[in-house]
Write an enzyme that holds these catalytic residues in place. Structure first.
Site, short mmCIF file in Angstrom:
data_model
loop_
_atom_site.label_atom_id
_atom_site.label_comp_id
_atom_site.label_asym_id
_atom_site.label_seq_id
_atom_site.Cartn_x
_atom_site.Cartn_y
_atom_site.Cartn_z
N VAL A 1 40.34 35.02 47.70
CA VAL A 1 41.11 35.92 48.58
C VAL A 1 40.15 36.73 49.46
O VAL A 1 40.35 36.86 50.66
CB VAL A 1 42.02 36.88 47.77
N GLY A 2 39.08 37.26 48.84
CA GLY A 2 38.15 38.13 49.57
C GLY A 2 37.48 37.39 50.72
O GLY A 2 37.45 37.87 51.86
N GLY B 1 34.91 41.86 45.95
CA GLY B 1 35.34 40.58 45.40
C GLY B 1 35.22 39.55 46.50
O GLY B 1 35.97 39.58 47.47
N ARG C 1 56.56 34.20 51.67
CA ARG C 1 57.02 33.04 50.89
C ARG C 1 58.51 32.82 51.09
O ARG C 1 58.96 31.69 51.32
CB ARG C 1 56.69 33.26 49.41
N HIS D 1 55.52 43.45 42.25
CA HIS D 1 55.03 42.10 42.50
C HIS D 1 55.04 41.39 41.16
O HIS D 1 54.25 41.69 40.29
CB HIS D 1 53.61 42.20 43.05
N VAL E 1 44.52 44.43 46.18
CA VAL E 1 45.11 43.10 46.08
C VAL E 1 45.09 42.63 44.60
O VAL E 1 45.94 41.86 44.17
CB VAL E 1 44.34 42.08 46.95
N ASN F 1 45.47 41.86 40.76
CA ASN F 1 46.66 41.88 39.91
C ASN F 1 46.38 42.43 38.52
O ASN F 1 45.24 42.38 38.09
CB ASN F 1 47.19 40.44 39.76
N ARG G 1 44.77 34.59 37.86
CA ARG G 1 45.56 34.00 36.78
C ARG G 1 45.17 32.56 36.54
O ARG G 1 44.82 31.84 37.46
CB ARG G 1 47.04 34.04 37.14
N1 LIG Z 1 48.61 41.02 45.32
C1 LIG Z 1 48.81 39.73 45.52
O1 LIG Z 1 49.83 39.34 46.05
C2 LIG Z 1 47.74 38.76 45.11
C3 LIG Z 1 47.70 37.47 45.65
C4 LIG Z 1 46.66 36.61 45.29
C5 LIG Z 1 45.70 37.02 44.37
N2 LIG Z 1 45.80 38.28 43.83
C6 LIG Z 1 44.79 38.77 42.88
O2 LIG Z 1 43.59 39.03 43.60
C7 LIG Z 1 42.48 38.92 42.70
C8 LIG Z 1 41.43 37.99 43.33
O3 LIG Z 1 41.93 36.66 43.43
P1 LIG Z 1 40.95 35.47 43.87
O4 LIG Z 1 41.78 34.25 43.93
O5 LIG Z 1 40.15 35.89 45.04
O6 LIG Z 1 40.00 35.39 42.60
P2 LIG Z 1 38.47 34.86 42.56
O7 LIG Z 1 38.15 34.64 41.13
O8 LIG Z 1 38.30 33.74 43.51
O9 LIG Z 1 37.63 36.11 43.10
C9 LIG Z 1 37.50 37.31 42.41
C10 LIG Z 1 36.10 37.80 42.63
O10 LIG Z 1 35.98 39.12 42.05
C11 LIG Z 1 34.65 39.21 41.58
N3 LIG Z 1 34.51 40.33 40.65
C12 LIG Z 1 34.85 40.39 39.34
N4 LIG Z 1 34.53 41.59 38.86
C13 LIG Z 1 33.97 42.30 39.86
C14 LIG Z 1 33.43 43.60 39.97
N5 LIG Z 1 33.40 44.43 38.91
N6 LIG Z 1 32.92 43.99 41.15
C15 LIG Z 1 32.95 43.17 42.22
N7 LIG Z 1 33.43 41.92 42.19
C16 LIG Z 1 33.95 41.50 41.02
C17 LIG Z 1 34.39 37.86 40.95
O11 LIG Z 1 33.00 37.63 40.78
C18 LIG Z 1 35.02 36.93 41.98
O12 LIG Z 1 34.09 36.50 42.94
C19 LIG Z 1 43.06 38.44 41.37
O13 LIG Z 1 43.30 39.57 40.55
C20 LIG Z 1 44.38 37.82 41.78
O14 LIG Z 1 45.32 37.79 40.71
C21 LIG Z 1 46.78 39.13 44.20
#
Ligand SMILES: NC(=O)c1ccc[n+]([C@@H]2O[C@H](COP(=O)([O-])OP(=O)(O)OC[C@H]3O[C@@H](n4cnc5c(N)ncnc54)[C@H](O)[C@@H]3O)[C@@H](O)[C@H]2O)c1
Length: 308
Positions: A13-14, A9, A151, A175, A118, A120, A82
């Site tokens: 975040v990634g 991803g 936070r 979470h 990470v 959700n 989300r």
């Molecule tokens: N655990 C936590 O505290 C926490 C905090 C922030 C975000 N998150 C979660 O992390 C995730 C990512 O958030 P983000 O803001 O980076 O979202 P984002 O949309 O910016 O990035 C997600 C990426 O995943 C890619 N993706 C989708 N399906 C895929 C697959 N099968 N293989 C590879 N890549 C794939 C998308 O193309 C996208 O680039 C979300 O589920 C978000 O809810 C969790």
């Protein structure tokens, strides 16, 4: 030889986690995504920051899991974030399919890696990765508690006008809406915050922490938080690579600890080179215990829907 981290991803975040890892020269990084071009473009852009920032870590962008082979740590951020008004739980089925498929690929090429999840809804996604990978529980860890307590620490610092470095905060549980911040173990230079502010103010900060993710989603309109989530993930990576034995709140697979069996729930865990090396159990008041149980029940409900 440098360590290797693959990040599945390459979204907010990634890519930000990748930036933080190379900034600290913790490892070489492979960014992977299903979208063609995005991981390649972001990796190249990050690589070109190296001469300015002064790091030699390598960064590769790819759509091919072969490039992730023999990673020491794999961070899974793949999924949908989300949108306003959408709960973490709405994401459940969509992200379950994604995390399941991703884990299968990751495990094939990096059978000895440590997985940090990470995506959700966090507790259910880490349970998915644990079951699908077949890895020992020490090597499949969920990131949430470090963020939730960051936070809480931020809000405590803002309230008391003291350095964030003086503040330790303690957050247990899932979470989400049922997370359990523990004010009596949250301290400023060793002093419990319950000694420094009124019960009402503590409760207000606890509430703001619990809603911390939604507050940012509401402001951003599209997408969710990523600076603090990536910083929190990289703190876990650093603790593992440096074998720091650092106690951080993580989603860990419980087998009887805190009276919970067979589920991932946020608890204090010691992170070192083996991943989760110990779960720290503390005695809870009946009220805290009830809140943790409610939180665990929420995780159980999600897990029962995806049947992992
Ligand atoms: N655990 C936590 O505290 C926490 C905090 C922030 C975000 N998150 C979660 O992390 C995730 C990512 O958030 P983000 O803001 O980076 O979202 P984002 O949309 O910016 O990035 C997600 C990426 O995943 C890619 N993706 C989708 N399906 C895929 C697959 N099968 N293989 C590879 N890549 C794939 C998308 O193309 C996208 O680039 C979300 O589920 C978000 O809810 C969790």
């Amino acid at each position: 030889m440098r360590k290797k981290v693959s990040i599945v991803g390459s979204g907010n975040v990634g890519a930000t986690a990748a930036q933080r890892i190379v900034d600290k020269e913790l490892a070489d990084v492979v960014l992977i995504d299903i979208i063609e071009g995005v991981p390649q473009g972001k990796a190249l852009d990050l690589l070109q920051s190296g001469p300015v920032e002064g790091y030699d870590s390598q960064i590769l962008g790819t759509n091919d899991y072969k490039d992730t082979a023999n990673s020491d740590i794999v961070i899974i951020t793949a999924g949908l974030p989300r949108r306003p008004g959408m709960s973490r739980d709405d994401l459940l089925m969509k992200n379950y399919d994604i995390v399941k498929g991703v884990t299968e690929q990751v495990v094939k090429y990096s059978p000895n890696s440590i997985l940090i999840i990470v995506s959700n809804p966090l507790d259910a996604m880490v349970q998915t990765a644990f079951k699908v990978s077949g890895f020992p529980k020490q090597r499949v860890i969920g990131m949430a508690g470090v963020l939730d307590s960051a936070r809480f620490r931020t809000f405590i610092a803002m309230e008391l006008k003291v350095s964030v470095e003086n503040i330790h905060a303690f957050v247990l549980g899932g979470h989400g809406d049922t997370m359990v911040p523990l004010p009596r173990y949250s301290t400023v230079a060793g002093i419990p915050i319950t000694e420094l502010m009124s019960k009402e103010r503590v409760e207000a900060l606890v509430k703001r922490t619990r809603d911390g993710g939604a507050e940012i989603v509401g402001l951003l309109k599209t997408g969710s938080a990523y600076y603090a989530p990536s910083a929190s993930t990289v703190e876990m990576v650093e603790a593992i690579f440096k074998d720091k034995k650092k106690i951080l709140p993580c989603a860990a697979y419980l087998e009887g600890e805190y009276g919970i069996n067979g589920y991932y729930v946020g608890v204090p865990a010691k992170l070192g080179k083996g991943g989760i090396e110990q779960i720290i159990e503390i005695r809870l008041t009946p009220e805290e215990d009830a809140a943790l149980r409610k939180s665990a029940d929420a995780v159980k409900e999600l897990v029962s829907i995806i049947k992992v």
